[in-house]
Design a protein around this motif. Sequence first.
Motif, mmCIF file in Angstrom:
data_model
loop_
_atom_site.group_PDB
_atom_site.id
_atom_site.type_symbol
_atom_site.label_atom_id
_atom_site.label_comp_id
_atom_site.label_asym_id
_atom_site.label_seq_id
_atom_site.Cartn_x
_atom_site.Cartn_y
_atom_site.Cartn_z
ATOM 1 N N SER A 48 13.291 75.693 6.064
ATOM 2 C CA SER A 48 14.050 77.314 5.781
ATOM 3 C C SER A 48 14.967 77.133 6.663
ATOM 4 C CB SER A 48 12.047 78.036 6.601
ATOM 5 O OG SER A 48 12.771 79.062 6.861
ATOM 6 N N TYR A 49 15.275 77.022 7.652
ATOM 7 C CA TYR A 49 16.604 76.857 8.528
ATOM 8 C C TYR A 49 18.311 76.643 7.515
ATOM 9 C CZ TYR A 49 15.347 77.761 13.146
ATOM 10 O OH TYR A 49 14.137 78.647 14.207
ATOM 11 N N LEU A 50 17.225 75.634 6.892
ATOM 12 C CA LEU A 50 18.729 75.138 5.543
ATOM 13 C C LEU A 50 18.156 75.891 4.044
ATOM 14 C CD1 LEU A 50 17.363 70.911 6.175
ATOM 15 C CD2 LEU A 50 20.012 72.557 6.520
ATOM 16 N N GLU A 51 17.288 76.184 4.225
ATOM 17 C CA GLU A 51 18.221 77.258 3.175
ATOM 18 C C GLU A 51 18.331 78.374 3.288
ATOM 19 O OE1 GLU A 51 13.306 78.183 2.094
ATOM 20 O OE2 GLU A 51 13.174 75.913 1.247
ATOM 21 N N LYS A 52 18.001 79.072 4.609
ATOM 22 C CA LYS A 52 19.258 79.920 5.286
ATOM 23 C C LYS A 52 20.349 79.911 4.695
ATOM 24 C CE LYS A 52 14.944 82.067 8.037
ATOM 25 N NZ LYS A 52 14.629 82.222 8.813
ATOM 26 N N ALA A 53 21.012 78.447 5.661
ATOM 27 C CA ALA A 53 22.009 78.317 5.656
ATOM 28 C C ALA A 53 22.731 78.199 4.160
ATOM 29 C CB ALA A 53 22.421 76.683 6.325
ATOM 30 N N CYS A 54 22.151 77.668 3.669
ATOM 31 C CA CYS A 54 22.815 77.788 1.768
ATOM 32 C C CYS A 54 22.607 79.220 1.417
ATOM 33 C CB CYS A 54 21.836 76.440 0.760
ATOM 34 S SG CYS A 54 21.681 75.212 1.292
ATOM 35 N N ALA A 55 21.359 79.619 1.762
ATOM 36 C CA ALA A 55 22.061 81.691 0.797
ATOM 37 C C ALA A 55 23.390 82.586 1.705
ATOM 38 C CB ALA A 55 21.118 81.813 1.187
ATOM 39 N N LYS A 56 23.384 82.021 2.973
ATOM 40 C CA LYS A 56 23.942 82.515 3.641
ATOM 41 C C LYS A 56 25.794 82.010 3.300
ATOM 42 C CE LYS A 56 22.270 83.726 8.042
ATOM 43 N NZ LYS A 56 22.110 83.575 9.308
ATOM 44 N N LEU A 57 26.146 80.271 2.732
ATOM 45 C CA LEU A 57 27.241 79.318 2.444
ATOM 46 C C LEU A 57 27.113 80.159 0.724
ATOM 47 C CD1 LEU A 57 27.013 76.295 4.912
ATOM 48 C CD2 LEU A 57 28.357 78.104 5.314
ATOM 49 N N ARG A 58 26.240 80.195 0.417
ATOM 50 C CA ARG A 58 26.447 80.508 -0.957
ATOM 51 C C ARG A 58 26.536 79.490 -1.788
ATOM 52 N NH1 ARG A 58 30.862 85.073 -0.521
ATOM 53 N NH2 ARG A 58 29.212 87.135 0.694
ATOM 54 N N VAL A 59 25.446 78.214 -1.743
ATOM 55 C CA VAL A 59 25.518 76.883 -2.170
ATOM 56 C C VAL A 59 24.000 76.435 -2.673
ATOM 57 C CG1 VAL A 59 27.771 76.020 -0.667
ATOM 58 C CG2 VAL A 59 25.120 75.247 0.014
ATOM 59 N N ARG A 60 23.687 76.022 -3.599
ATOM 60 C CA ARG A 60 22.951 76.114 -4.157
ATOM 61 C C ARG A 60 21.863 74.349 -3.103
ATOM 62 N NH1 ARG A 60 22.217 74.987 -9.833
ATOM 63 N NH2 ARG A 60 20.050 74.611 -9.615
ATOM 64 N N THR A 61 22.775 73.324 -2.659
ATOM 65 C CA THR A 61 21.891 72.303 -2.253
ATOM 66 C C THR A 61 22.024 71.966 -0.875
ATOM 67 O OG1 THR A 61 24.031 70.767 -3.029
ATOM 68 C CG2 THR A 61 22.459 71.266 -4.394
ATOM 69 N N ARG A 62 21.594 71.475 0.122
ATOM 70 C CA ARG A 62 21.926 70.884 1.210
ATOM 71 C C ARG A 62 23.149 70.375 1.908
ATOM 72 N NH1 ARG A 62 17.026 67.747 4.365
ATOM 73 N NH2 ARG A 62 15.543 69.707 3.467
ATOM 74 N N ILE A 63 23.010 69.399 0.668
ATOM 75 C CA ILE A 63 24.602 68.217 0.505
ATOM 76 C C ILE A 63 26.094 69.403 0.249
ATOM 77 C CG2 ILE A 63 26.091 66.682 -0.939
ATOM 78 C CD1 ILE A 63 23.047 65.428 0.821
ATOM 79 N N GLU A 64 25.894 70.413 -0.851
ATOM 80 C CA GLU A 64 27.000 71.232 -0.999
ATOM 81 C C GLU A 64 26.333 72.241 0.501
ATOM 82 O OE1 GLU A 64 26.489 72.157 -5.331
ATOM 83 O OE2 GLU A 64 25.763 73.197 -4.146
ATOM 84 N N ALA A 65 26.246 72.165 1.070
ATOM 85 C CA ALA A 65 25.813 72.774 2.389
ATOM 86 C C ALA A 65 26.756 72.425 3.469
ATOM 87 C CB ALA A 65 24.846 73.270 3.142
ATOM 88 N N VAL A 66 26.703 71.493 3.203
ATOM 89 C CA VAL A 66 27.013 70.264 4.982
ATOM 90 C C VAL A 66 28.819 70.093 4.190
ATOM 91 C CG1 VAL A 66 27.936 68.022 5.346
ATOM 92 C CG2 VAL A 66 24.897 68.358 4.826
ATOM 93 N N ALA A 67 28.842 69.639 2.908
ATOM 94 C CA ALA A 67 30.036 69.698 3.007
ATOM 95 C C ALA A 67 31.161 71.041 2.845
ATOM 96 C CB ALA A 67 30.245 69.195 1.500
ATOM 97 N N LEU A 68 30.874 72.196 2.698
ATOM 98 C CA LEU A 68 31.080 73.179 3.483
ATOM 99 C C LEU A 68 31.475 73.640 4.679
ATOM 100 C CD1 LEU A 68 32.384 76.356 1.826
ATOM 101 C CD2 LEU A 68 30.561 76.964 2.201
ATOM 102 N N ALA A 69 30.521 72.959 5.248
ATOM 103 C CA ALA A 69 30.444 73.311 6.678
ATOM 104 C C ALA A 69 31.149 72.971 7.453
ATOM 105 C CB ALA A 69 29.012 73.112 7.356
ATOM 106 N N VAL A 70 31.876 71.121 7.005
ATOM 107 C CA VAL A 70 32.538 70.266 7.703
ATOM 108 C C VAL A 70 34.411 70.979 7.061
ATOM 109 C CG1 VAL A 70 33.362 68.065 7.198
ATOM 110 C CG2 VAL A 70 30.716 68.019 7.708
#
Length: 78
Positions: A48-70
């Motif tokens: 759930s936390y990862l889904e919320k992070a993906c939504a906030k970062l406007r990405v579809r996957t946790r890998i994309e979210a990590v890449a953008l966060a880095v």
Amino acid sequence: MHPEPVPKPEEPLALSQRETECLAWVSRGKSSSDIGAILGLSPRTVDSYLEKACAKLRVRTRIEAVALAVRTGLIDPI
């Protein structure tokens, strides 16, 4: 007639502490089950936390979210 609204600059990315923690653990190769055990959460709560992070970062996957966060400095790759 009303004047056209002035577009706001893109808001800075803001994740909660738990969302950031979960992304940081994903960046270290941990699964939702692993992260849940580390943080004392259920795997579903981690998802759930990862889904919320993906939504906030406007990405579809946790890998994309990590890449953008880095790239944006939200998490530090270790």
